[in-house]
Design a protein around this motif. Structure first.
Motif, short mmCIF file in Angstrom:
data_model
loop_
_atom_site.label_atom_id
_atom_site.label_comp_id
_atom_site.label_asym_id
_atom_site.label_seq_id
_atom_site.Cartn_x
_atom_site.Cartn_y
_atom_site.Cartn_z
N TRP A 14 -3.92 2.93 2.57
CA TRP A 14 -4.42 3.73 1.45
C TRP A 14 -3.54 4.95 1.24
CZ3 TRP A 14 -6.19 8.69 0.64
CH2 TRP A 14 -6.88 8.93 -0.55
N ARG A 18 -1.05 5.69 -2.08
CA ARG A 18 -1.13 6.89 -2.92
C ARG A 18 0.17 7.69 -2.87
NH1 ARG A 18 -2.98 5.91 -6.39
NH2 ARG A 18 -3.39 8.03 -7.10
N GLY A 150 -6.21 5.61 -9.80
CA GLY A 150 -6.07 6.56 -8.70
C GLY A 150 -7.40 6.97 -8.12
N ASP A 152 -7.87 9.27 -6.01
CA ASP A 152 -7.93 10.72 -5.83
C ASP A 152 -7.47 11.42 -7.10
OD1 ASP A 152 -5.40 9.80 -5.61
OD2 ASP A 152 -4.87 10.90 -3.80
N ARG A 240 -13.39 6.49 -4.59
CA ARG A 240 -12.64 5.34 -5.08
C ARG A 240 -13.43 4.70 -6.18
NH1 ARG A 240 -8.89 1.98 -1.05
NH2 ARG A 240 -7.98 3.65 0.09
#
Length: 240
Positions: A14, A18, A150, A152, A240
């Motif tokens: 993860w 990102r 995304g 985040d 998420r």
């Protein structure tokens, strides 16, 4: 590296997904900015044309390398059901299909540009140049993909990074238009209009979209993953 990933579990993938996505956006933005302002205008005795052209080409290739790594880690991450087919064939996936599909589309466009650049001498300059314009189309598509998928997206650092990339491209467009005005008024006007329209769209869409409430559900996250998303929020610092 493999032992570290095994020890830390899916979260390692993860973070890699990102981080590689963010680096890829930065590199792609740099490549687009260099192309928009026309790198040939920057040639000096200290920085001859071939040096600047080489920088532009290497940045583009590096962006492609990070994009491939971004795709690989996305597929290996056990959280979201993303296959290699989903990452290549636009809108074929079940996880946020539209927004993931934009990422696949951006990858396909960049792949076409990369392959034709390697075959530039055989294709001829005119054909290569026409296909090379796909790079500029891939950038806003990639930015929308990042906002839409995304996990985040509400993080301050990612918002600042995305806005900085947007401002960088807009500044490059303005510099190119001003430097060449008033030649090709229609083309330059279209460039300004496109940049302005895209910026306005983001300003109107983001507050009620990715920055609004329940975006994971509205963006197409499978219902089976929504409950797990809430649990992993504390681990990843976002929903998420």
């Amino acid at each position: 590296m493999s032992s570290l990933l095994a020890a830390s579990g899916g979260s390692a993938y993860w973070y890699l997904t990102r981080s590689t996505g963010a680096v890829c956006l930065l590199l792609l933005t740099a490549a687009v900015v260099l192309g928009v302002v026309d790198v040939r205008r920057w040639s000096t005795p200290q920085w001859p044309r071939f040096v600047v052209d080489t920088l532009h080409r290497n940045v583009s290739l590096l962006a492609m390398a990070f994009l491939v790594l971004h795709i690989v880690t996305s597929v290996l991450d056990s959280f979201a059901p993303i296959s290699i087919v989903d990452a290549i064939v636009p809108f074929a996936g079940s996880y946020r299909p539209f927004w993931l599909g934009l990422g696949a589309l951006a990858f396909d466009l960049l792949l076409a540009v990369t392959i034709t650049s390697l075959l530039r001498r055989r294709l001829g300059y005119a054909t290569w140049r026409a296909i090379h314009w796909l790079t500029y189309a891939s950038w806003p598509i990639a930015l929308l993909h990042g906002f839409g998928t995304g996990s985040d997206v509400k993080s301050t650092w990612l918002l600042v990074l995305s806005i900085a990339c947007l401002l960088g491209v807009i500044a490059a467009v303005l510099a190119r238009v001003v430097a060449g005005w008033p030649e090709n008024v229609r083309a330059r006007g279209a460039a300004l209009g496109g940049a302005g329209a895209f910026s306005l769209f983001l300003a109107l869409w983001l507050p009620g979209g990715p920055l609004g409430s329940e975006w994971p559900r509205r963006s197409g996250t499978p219902a089976s993953l929504l409950a797990h998303s809430t649990q992993t929020k504390s681990d990843h610092g976002s929903n998420r």
